[in-house]
Scaffold this motif. Structure first.
Motif, PDB file in Angstrom:
ATOM      1  N   SER A 290       0.940  -0.993  -0.026  1.00 41.03           N
ATOM      2  CA  SER A 290       0.123   0.641   0.157  1.00 41.03           C
ATOM      3  C   SER A 290       0.945   1.115   0.621  1.00 41.03           C
ATOM      4  O   SER A 290       0.561   1.876  -0.892  1.00 41.03           O
ATOM      5  N   LYS A 291       1.834   1.515   0.714  1.00 39.89           N
ATOM      6  CA  LYS A 291       2.697   2.252   0.657  1.00 39.89           C
ATOM      7  C   LYS A 291       3.883   3.163  -0.410  1.00 39.89           C
ATOM      8  O   LYS A 291       3.884   3.995  -0.607  1.00 39.89           O
ATOM      9  N   SER A 292       4.001   1.265  -1.169  1.00 40.38           N
ATOM     10  CA  SER A 292       4.327   1.610  -2.369  1.00 40.38           C
ATOM     11  C   SER A 292       3.807   2.200  -3.821  1.00 40.38           C
ATOM     12  O   SER A 292       3.582   3.211  -3.996  1.00 40.38           O
ATOM     13  N   VAL A 293       2.417   1.654  -3.318  1.00 45.03           N
ATOM     14  CA  VAL A 293       1.281   1.941  -4.669  1.00 45.03           C
ATOM     15  C   VAL A 293       1.600   3.490  -4.241  1.00 45.03           C
ATOM     16  O   VAL A 293       1.595   4.430  -5.125  1.00 45.03           O
ATOM     17  N   ASP A 294       1.634   3.923  -3.151  1.00 45.18           N
ATOM     18  CA  ASP A 294       1.278   5.540  -2.891  1.00 45.18           C
ATOM     19  C   ASP A 294       2.667   6.237  -3.754  1.00 45.18           C
ATOM     20  O   ASP A 294       2.382   7.329  -4.323  1.00 45.18           O
ATOM     21  N   ARG A 295       3.128   5.731  -3.320  1.00 39.89           N
ATOM     22  CA  ARG A 295       4.423   6.375  -3.375  1.00 39.89           C
ATOM     23  C   ARG A 295       4.801   6.566  -5.489  1.00 39.89           C
ATOM     24  O   ARG A 295       5.187   7.264  -5.558  1.00 39.89           O
ATOM     25  N   ILE A 296       4.500   4.828  -5.328  1.00 39.53           N
ATOM     26  CA  ILE A 296       4.438   4.959  -7.447  1.00 39.53           C
ATOM     27  C   ILE A 296       3.176   5.820  -7.502  1.00 39.53           C
ATOM     28  O   ILE A 296       4.358   6.902  -8.358  1.00 39.53           O
ATOM     29  N   LYS A 297       2.379   6.426  -6.813  1.00 35.78           N
ATOM     30  CA  LYS A 297       1.805   7.702  -7.636  1.00 35.78           C
ATOM     31  C   LYS A 297       1.927   8.692  -7.730  1.00 35.78           C
ATOM     32  O   LYS A 297       2.697   9.539  -8.693  1.00 35.78           O
ATOM     33  N   LYS A 298       2.843   9.065  -6.645  1.00 32.53           N
ATOM     34  CA  LYS A 298       3.568  10.548  -5.878  1.00 32.53           C
ATOM     35  C   LYS A 298       4.650  10.724  -7.089  1.00 32.53           C
ATOM     36  O   LYS A 298       4.734  11.747  -6.955  1.00 32.53           O
ATOM     37  N   ASP A 299       5.486  10.062  -7.287  1.00 33.64           N
ATOM     38  CA  ASP A 299       6.492   9.434  -8.122  1.00 33.64           C
ATOM     39  C   ASP A 299       6.360   9.982  -9.017  1.00 33.64           C
ATOM     40  O   ASP A 299       7.174  10.426  -9.892  1.00 33.64           O
ATOM     41  N   LEU A 300       5.650   9.976 -10.012  1.00 35.95           N
ATOM     42  CA  LEU A 300       5.250   9.160 -10.931  1.00 35.95           C
ATOM     43  C   LEU A 300       4.825  10.612 -11.574  1.00 35.95           C
ATOM     44  O   LEU A 300       5.410  11.115 -12.566  1.00 35.95           O
ATOM     45  N   SER A 301       4.257  11.018 -10.471  1.00 36.30           N
ATOM     46  CA  SER A 301       3.402  12.469 -11.050  1.00 36.30           C
ATOM     47  C   SER A 301       4.821  13.305 -10.926  1.00 36.30           C
ATOM     48  O   SER A 301       5.051  14.789 -11.394  1.00 36.30           O
ATOM     49  N   THR A 302       5.088  13.768  -9.896  1.00 38.27           N
ATOM     50  CA  THR A 302       6.267  14.833  -9.482  1.00 38.27           C
ATOM     51  C   THR A 302       7.257  14.167 -10.292  1.00 38.27           C
ATOM     52  O   THR A 302       8.002  15.293 -10.928  1.00 38.27           O
ATOM     53  N   ASN A 303       7.229  13.283 -11.477  1.00 40.90           N
ATOM     54  CA  ASN A 303       8.659  13.696 -12.283  1.00 40.90           C
ATOM     55  C   ASN A 303       8.148  13.149 -13.194  1.00 40.90           C
ATOM     56  O   ASN A 303       7.969  13.153 -14.995  1.00 40.90           O
ATOM     57  N   GLY A 304       6.539  14.543 -13.324  1.00 43.96           N
ATOM     58  CA  GLY A 304       5.695  14.635 -15.025  1.00 43.96           C
ATOM     59  C   GLY A 304       5.216  13.124 -15.525  1.00 43.96           C
ATOM     60  O   GLY A 304       4.877  13.380 -16.871  1.00 43.96           O
ATOM     61  N   PHE A 305       5.337  12.548 -15.266  1.00 48.44           N
ATOM     62  CA  PHE A 305       3.631  11.716 -15.602  1.00 48.44           C
ATOM     63  C   PHE A 305       2.833  11.561 -14.937  1.00 48.44           C
ATOM     64  O   PHE A 305       2.313  12.103 -14.512  1.00 48.44           O
ATOM     65  N   ARG A 306       1.729  11.629 -16.059  1.00 40.70           N
ATOM     66  CA  ARG A 306       0.311  11.434 -16.225  1.00 40.70           C
ATOM     67  C   ARG A 306      -0.699  10.178 -15.661  1.00 40.70           C
ATOM     68  O   ARG A 306      -0.848   9.613 -16.870  1.00 40.70           O
ATOM     69  N   VAL A 307      -0.845   9.776 -14.319  1.00 49.41           N
ATOM     70  CA  VAL A 307      -1.319   9.080 -14.038  1.00 49.41           C
ATOM     71  C   VAL A 307      -2.687   8.888 -13.850  1.00 49.41           C
ATOM     72  O   VAL A 307      -3.352   9.378 -13.241  1.00 49.41           O
ATOM     73  N   ILE A 308      -3.288   7.811 -15.230  1.00 48.27           N
ATOM     74  CA  ILE A 308      -4.813   7.577 -14.781  1.00 48.27           C
ATOM     75  C   ILE A 308      -5.221   6.846 -13.130  1.00 48.27           C
ATOM     76  O   ILE A 308      -6.035   6.934 -12.736  1.00 48.27           O
ATOM     77  N   ASP A 309      -4.702   6.166 -13.201  1.00 48.34           N
ATOM     78  CA  ASP A 309      -4.738   4.969 -11.790  1.00 48.34           C
ATOM     79  C   ASP A 309      -3.866   4.090 -11.571  1.00 48.34           C
ATOM     80  O   ASP A 309      -2.563   3.582 -12.725  1.00 48.34           O
ATOM     81  N   VAL A 310      -3.334   3.702 -10.077  1.00 49.25           N
ATOM     82  CA  VAL A 310      -2.637   3.077  -9.312  1.00 49.25           C
ATOM     83  C   VAL A 310      -3.620   1.972  -8.567  1.00 49.25           C
ATOM     84  O   VAL A 310      -3.911   2.769  -7.820  1.00 49.25           O
TER      85      VAL A 310
END
Lengths: 416, 416
Positions: A290-310
């Motif tokens: 669960s922590k990893s899912v949150d971090r994946i979302k956050k880190d992808l956004s921070t790095n400019g990727f546009r997340v639809i869902d994780v």
């Protein structure tokens, strides 16, 4: 399926999930020889089996064995003693807040749980010591008919994916289902109330002795300092509320027994498979997932990727994290906003950056080069799972059924 | 160049931009025969030539011809009369708030502007009628030395790209340069003050008779109901303030006479060339260009493109809009946030969308397909220029000099 009346529906659900006399007898026949070996000890059957709210097919029986308070520090020793009493059975020592013994016999699994004798639910030593008080409260507040309603409610929660307080689900425990039926009287009335829920719901069967800001607060009647619904996430709360609303408008078996769906990848969908190489409790693993899912979302956004869902789910021994992006390929450069022209940081911003300009609103901007242009690189760094594991990733090219299909379809089968 | 003292620098700038006696004589020799043809009329030379603050190479002379108030409705007729008096010259009728006549002779351009005689600047009929009051105010408040400081200030503004009140620049008019030197006494002191400016600057040479919320407010001494600096954009204000700050720390000729720079495309840079096929005043054209630039930015963002910068400039007869994106190719799908689970719009949102789910915060989302995946299609629809024009677009592949290079480099040459 949608032409059932609500009452027909409940009957049909119960026909499928309520254990028969034979089911019960079969469990008892496996249980008796185990209990025979601890007959000199003070024990009680606990959990949904003791409360008469268990579902057919569930094969877990909790047996609590009581000890005086002065045994508190000797739980490990006690469990080892139990282990030797159970010689010949398939046993396993497990840990929640303190150790207990799992005994397997055929299809049933008996948890022998040492507990400390206490006077009131509010003076417990560890969480398990509270269970006997829950059992007593539920048994003295539910009629047989209401117990069936609890079963129907549990199956409803299961069908829409919000049953279980464990971290993997962050949903409604069996005890919460029981409390809801105690509070509102019936399955239908629970749904009617839930369909009106807003973002913060507070239900007081007894007066709370503390404030909580969880999405759902249900004061535990046996321990008014505790929110019995602390595990329920906003997502589970919303899912149950919305499902209640749509179900009452058009009742259907789909809510209880959803059909498997198919989904196609929209956008770029990366399947991140995490092969767990270590035996570990579900809550420990899923806490890390669960922590990893949150971090994946956050880190992808921070790095400019546009997340639809994780989202993450289990497939056999593996955990799969589905990462759905608008696009996997993004530009190498972006505009970084800096200070306004009159601010102190201006000189530093100019010194530290190339390609600096003053925007229409008088704010400075600089063009920056991205650290990562591959989402896989970001994700690999964002997985903070500590138990031994191996990761593999692949871009999903085609439609899928099962959990991957459900992730890609998005719409739950009961909603549409 | 950076080893000049401020005083040496001013001398060097003046050496380059202050018109010589010969320059002045040359202008007068072209002007006299024109004035000879209106010697029976009441006229005055106006503008920077009359104020002694014009720059070498500027060849515009404004001549105001005064009429009584009852001639107000007959301006066109008056200009036609002037046109026939100027037979033999290259003439052109032009329009600002009312018509005037451009007379060209060699390198000079004389604007014959009919104006209405009024008592005070505040009782003017059209904006041009205010000019004689400006000329009088400036001449009676500036010493010869200060007029040189105005020239230096104008050249500074030119060099950093904020000189001119026209829509194309949205910067500082000559009159504002004059007022700033009147207010603060010298070029250096104007820069010192400007270096301290924040986002809203209010300068009262006389007490204002109205409130304004423009970025820069300088009450017009000849008409206290007017903000003489209304044209100055936040970007021009910030550019001048920041340039003042960095210039005072390290004075350099680069501010006045910037070197041409080169810039390479970072991200995806689309050059949108607008070939204007109709004769139209600069302010009308640039009003439309400026609106189009705003719409291009807004529409690209709305459609999911990530804009780094959009700017427009002139190249010969063409207007070029530089559109700099993080990436020109974006995904076909995106997540659209909808209502929270307890809101009224939920049923409609579910009905209207495919691929709907409940997010972590209890909010509904749906996957949507983009209307446009080509930035060119969006831009073509966002250009709202009404004058006849043709548009062509191309993706910039290489480094450029000139205005396109400056756009891609971003950093102004004086800043770094």
């Amino acid at each position: 399926m949608s032409n059932y009346t609500l009452s027909d529906l409940k009957d049909e659900v119960l026909r499928r999930i309520k254990p028969s006399k034979e089911d019960e007898a079969k469990i008892k026949s496996h249980l008796s020889p185990i209990l025979e070996r601890i007959k000199d000890m003070e024990f009680q059957i606990q959990g949904s089996f003791a409360k008469g709210t268990w579902l057919r097919g569930s094969s877990d029986v909790d047996v609590f064995i009581f000890f005086d308070k002065d045994m508190k520090g000797r739980m490990e020793e006690i469990v080892k003693g139990l282990e030797s009493r159970m010689r010949g059975y398939d046993t396993e020592m497990a840990y929640a807040e303190h150790p207990y013994l799992i005994v397997r016999d055929g299809f049933i699994e008996v948890d022998l749980v040492p507990a400390i004798k206490v006077e009131k639910g509010s003076s417990i030593v560890t969480a398990v010591d509270r269970t006997p008080f829950h059992t007593r409260f539920v048994n003295s507040n539910l009629t047989e008919e209401q117990k069936d309603d609890v079963r129907v409610l549990k199956q409803f929660m299961k069908g829409i994916g919000v049953y279980g307080a464990e971290i993997k689900v962050m949903g409604f425990s069996g005890y919460i289902c029981e409390l809801l039926v105690i509070k509102y009287g019936s399955f239908e009335e629970v749904l009617r109330q839930a369909s009106l829920w807003k973002s913060q719901v507070k239900i007081e069967i007894v007066k709370g002795e503390k404030g909580f800001d969880d999405p759902l607060v249900i004061i535990d009647p046996v321990d008014p300092k505790r929110n019995a619904a602390a595990a329920v996430s906003m997502k589970s709360l919303g899912t149950f509320s919305l499902a209640s609303r749509t179900f009452l408008k058009k009742p259907s078996l789909e809510y209880f027994f959803p059909d498997e769906v198919e989904g196609k990848p929209l956008g770029d969908v990366l399947m991140v498979e995490i092969d767990v190489k270590e035996k570990v409790s579900s809550d420990i693993l899923w806490g890390q997932v669960s922590k990893s899912v949150d971090r994946i979302k956050k880190d992808l956004s921070t790095n400019g990727f546009r997340v639809i869902d994780v989202q993450a789910w289990e497939e056999g021994q593996k955990v799969v994290v589905g990462v759905q992006l608008q696009e996997r390929i993004i530009g190498e450069f972006y505009a970084q906003p800096g200070p306004f022209f009159y601010m102190n940081g201006v000189e530093d911003f100019v010194k530290e950056n190339e390609n600096v300009w003053i925007g229409e609103e008088g704010r400075l901007y600089a063009i920056k080069r991205r650290k990562f242009t591959s989402p896989e690189d970001v994700i690999a760094r964002s997985i903070t799972i500590k138990v031994k594991h191996e990761v593999s990733m692949r871009w999903e090219k085609e439609g899928k059924r099962g959990k991957a299909g459900a992730f890609m379809r998005k719409t739950p089968p009961w909603l549409k």
